[in-house]
Design a protein around this motif. Structure first.
Motif, PDB file in Angstrom:
ATOM      1  N   ALA A 272      61.980  90.055  49.012  1.00  0.00           N
ATOM      2  CA  ALA A 272      61.053  89.027  48.668  1.00  0.00           C
ATOM      3  C   ALA A 272      60.202  88.644  49.904  1.00  0.00           C
ATOM      4  O   ALA A 272      60.426  88.941  50.936  1.00  0.00           O
ATOM      5  CB  ALA A 272      61.976  87.793  48.195  1.00  0.00           C
ATOM      6  N   PHE A 273      58.901  88.426  49.472  1.00  0.00           N
ATOM      7  CA  PHE A 273      58.075  88.068  50.684  1.00  0.00           C
ATOM      8  C   PHE A 273      57.412  86.657  50.301  1.00  0.00           C
ATOM      9  O   PHE A 273      57.005  86.392  49.313  1.00  0.00           O
ATOM     10  CB  PHE A 273      56.881  89.295  50.524  1.00  0.00           C
ATOM     11  N   VAL A 274      57.620  86.043  51.507  1.00  0.00           N
ATOM     12  CA  VAL A 274      57.162  84.610  51.413  1.00  0.00           C
ATOM     13  C   VAL A 274      55.668  84.261  51.900  1.00  0.00           C
ATOM     14  O   VAL A 274      55.319  84.627  53.110  1.00  0.00           O
ATOM     15  CB  VAL A 274      58.037  83.575  52.258  1.00  0.00           C
ATOM     16  N   HIS A 275      54.643  83.817  50.900  1.00  0.00           N
ATOM     17  CA  HIS A 275      53.291  84.027  51.147  1.00  0.00           C
ATOM     18  C   HIS A 275      52.965  82.573  51.230  1.00  0.00           C
ATOM     19  O   HIS A 275      53.502  81.732  50.447  1.00  0.00           O
ATOM     20  CB  HIS A 275      52.547  84.638  49.981  1.00  0.00           C
ATOM     21  N   PRO A 276      51.715  82.096  51.988  1.00  0.00           N
ATOM     22  CA  PRO A 276      51.147  80.744  51.989  1.00  0.00           C
ATOM     23  C   PRO A 276      50.794  80.536  50.592  1.00  0.00           C
ATOM     24  O   PRO A 276      50.228  81.438  49.695  1.00  0.00           O
ATOM     25  CB  PRO A 276      49.997  80.874  52.966  1.00  0.00           C
TER      26      PRO A 276
ATOM     27  N   ILE B 254      51.428  79.941  56.727  1.00  0.00           N
ATOM     28  CA  ILE B 254      52.868  80.321  57.230  1.00  0.00           C
ATOM     29  C   ILE B 254      52.749  81.139  58.575  1.00  0.00           C
ATOM     30  O   ILE B 254      51.947  81.883  58.778  1.00  0.00           O
ATOM     31  CB  ILE B 254      53.552  81.084  56.223  1.00  0.00           C
ATOM     32  N   VAL B 255      53.434  80.903  59.539  1.00  0.00           N
ATOM     33  CA  VAL B 255      53.362  81.503  60.672  1.00  0.00           C
ATOM     34  C   VAL B 255      53.436  83.007  60.695  1.00  0.00           C
ATOM     35  O   VAL B 255      52.511  83.818  61.310  1.00  0.00           O
ATOM     36  CB  VAL B 255      54.332  81.160  61.927  1.00  0.00           C
ATOM     37  N   ASN B 256      54.407  83.351  60.107  1.00  0.00           N
ATOM     38  CA  ASN B 256      54.892  85.054  59.995  1.00  0.00           C
ATOM     39  C   ASN B 256      54.467  85.303  58.579  1.00  0.00           C
ATOM     40  O   ASN B 256      55.201  86.296  58.099  1.00  0.00           O
ATOM     41  CB  ASN B 256      56.300  85.186  60.406  1.00  0.00           C
ATOM     42  N   ALA B 257      53.393  85.066  58.095  1.00  0.00           N
ATOM     43  CA  ALA B 257      53.107  85.403  56.760  1.00  0.00           C
ATOM     44  C   ALA B 257      52.844  86.996  56.532  1.00  0.00           C
ATOM     45  O   ALA B 257      51.889  87.534  57.553  1.00  0.00           O
ATOM     46  CB  ALA B 257      51.957  84.697  56.176  1.00  0.00           C
ATOM     47  N   PRO B 258      53.321  87.690  55.532  1.00  0.00           N
ATOM     48  CA  PRO B 258      54.364  86.918  54.734  1.00  0.00           C
ATOM     49  C   PRO B 258      55.929  87.273  55.428  1.00  0.00           C
ATOM     50  O   PRO B 258      56.054  88.171  56.250  1.00  0.00           O
ATOM     51  CB  PRO B 258      54.414  88.088  53.486  1.00  0.00           C
ATOM     52  N   GLY B 259      56.604  86.232  55.390  1.00  0.00           N
ATOM     53  CA  GLY B 259      57.954  86.320  55.807  1.00  0.00           C
ATOM     54  C   GLY B 259      58.855  87.200  54.787  1.00  0.00           C
ATOM     55  O   GLY B 259      58.477  87.439  53.686  1.00  0.00           O
TER      56      GLY B 259
ATOM     57  N   ARG C 181      59.720  65.803  50.359  1.00  0.00           N
ATOM     58  CA  ARG C 181      60.725  66.821  49.423  1.00  0.00           C
ATOM     59  C   ARG C 181      60.325  67.101  48.091  1.00  0.00           C
ATOM     60  O   ARG C 181      59.729  66.181  47.375  1.00  0.00           O
ATOM     61  CB  ARG C 181      62.076  65.832  49.483  1.00  0.00           C
ATOM     62  N   GLY C 182      60.517  68.212  47.861  1.00  0.00           N
ATOM     63  CA  GLY C 182      59.815  68.691  46.303  1.00  0.00           C
ATOM     64  C   GLY C 182      58.593  69.282  46.098  1.00  0.00           C
ATOM     65  O   GLY C 182      58.004  69.860  45.244  1.00  0.00           O
ATOM     66  N   ASP C 183      57.655  69.205  47.300  1.00  0.00           N
ATOM     67  CA  ASP C 183      56.131  69.725  47.447  1.00  0.00           C
ATOM     68  C   ASP C 183      56.420  71.204  47.329  1.00  0.00           C
ATOM     69  O   ASP C 183      57.369  71.840  48.109  1.00  0.00           O
ATOM     70  CB  ASP C 183      55.406  69.437  48.530  1.00  0.00           C
ATOM     71  N   ARG C 184      55.502  71.724  46.563  1.00  0.00           N
ATOM     72  CA  ARG C 184      55.481  73.248  46.565  1.00  0.00           C
ATOM     73  C   ARG C 184      54.886  73.713  47.974  1.00  0.00           C
ATOM     74  O   ARG C 184      53.741  72.973  48.348  1.00  0.00           O
ATOM     75  CB  ARG C 184      54.582  73.703  45.451  1.00  0.00           C
ATOM     76  N   ILE C 185      55.391  74.392  48.538  1.00  0.00           N
ATOM     77  CA  ILE C 185      54.957  74.988  49.983  1.00  0.00           C
ATOM     78  C   ILE C 185      54.544  76.330  50.163  1.00  0.00           C
ATOM     79  O   ILE C 185      53.944  76.646  51.184  1.00  0.00           O
ATOM     80  CB  ILE C 185      56.029  74.396  51.258  1.00  0.00           C
ATOM     81  N   ALA C 186      54.968  77.189  49.492  1.00  0.00           N
ATOM     82  CA  ALA C 186      55.050  78.639  49.474  1.00  0.00           C
ATOM     83  C   ALA C 186      55.060  79.384  48.486  1.00  0.00           C
ATOM     84  O   ALA C 186      55.410  78.891  47.179  1.00  0.00           O
ATOM     85  CB  ALA C 186      55.896  79.331  50.445  1.00  0.00           C
ATOM     86  N   GLN C 187      54.821  80.584  48.073  1.00  0.00           N
ATOM     87  CA  GLN C 187      55.185  81.432  47.210  1.00  0.00           C
ATOM     88  C   GLN C 187      55.998  82.686  47.359  1.00  0.00           C
ATOM     89  O   GLN C 187      55.826  83.062  48.625  1.00  0.00           O
ATOM     90  CB  GLN C 187      53.791  82.354  46.572  1.00  0.00           C
TER      91      GLN C 187
END
Length: 158
Positions: free
Chosen positions: A67-71, A83-88, A115-121
């Motif tokens: 899984a890759f965490v994207h901004p 995101i600092v290390n995009a993609p995580g 809390r509950g805000d969408r922050i990444a994909q």
């Protein structure tokens, strides 16, 4: 876990919701590549500041997937949040909480997250496992050793 695809080529991913007050990852639109991740905490990022926020979930990916965490592009465009290390990268064997290290790139304005805000994909992809074979030299290619900026493309470099 079975890696058998479901209808439409979808892969089952087991999710452990560590924070039952937050939604599971979800795709905003049919055909989207990234499923939304949410912050489990409130946070304020001053200009240039970074913070690692929990998402309240852990996953078990099938072997052969990551899984890759994207901004989120909207947050990047509106607030300068990235995101600092995009993609995580979330490896198939990792079972801990997914956390996201965010950076406010805006020079003047703080970014407030609730809390509950969408922050990444979260993008799930099949990955290959390489076998590394050492050699004394590499075969020639049209590009050769040309690296950073070798293909041009920016008017200021001319």
């Amino acid at each position: 876990m079975s890696t058998t695809s479901l209808e439409g080529g979808r892969i089952p991913v087991t999710v452990h919701r560590l924070d039952p007050g937050l939604p599971l990852p979800a795709y905003a639109h049919s055909g989207d590549a990234g499923a939304d991740l949410y912050t489990a905490v409130d946070a304020v990022l001053d200009p240039g500041e970074r913070v690692t926020v929990p998402t309240g979930l852990a996953i078990a990916l099938p072997e052969g997937y990551a899984a890759f965490v994207h901004p989120r592009s909207g947050l990047a465009a509106r607030c300068g949040l990235t995101i600092v290390n995009a993609p995580g990268t979330v490896d198939a064997g990792y079972r801990g909480e997914i956390r996201v290290t965010l950076l406010n790139t805006d020079r003047d304005t703080p970014v407030k997250l609730s809390r509950g805000d969408r922050i990444a994909q979260l993008v799930i992809q099949r990955v290959e496992h390489a076998v590394f074979v050492e050699a004394d030299s590499l075969p020639e290619s049209p590009r050769g050793t040309g690296g950073f900026g070798s293909t041009g493309g920016h008017a200021a470099q001319r």
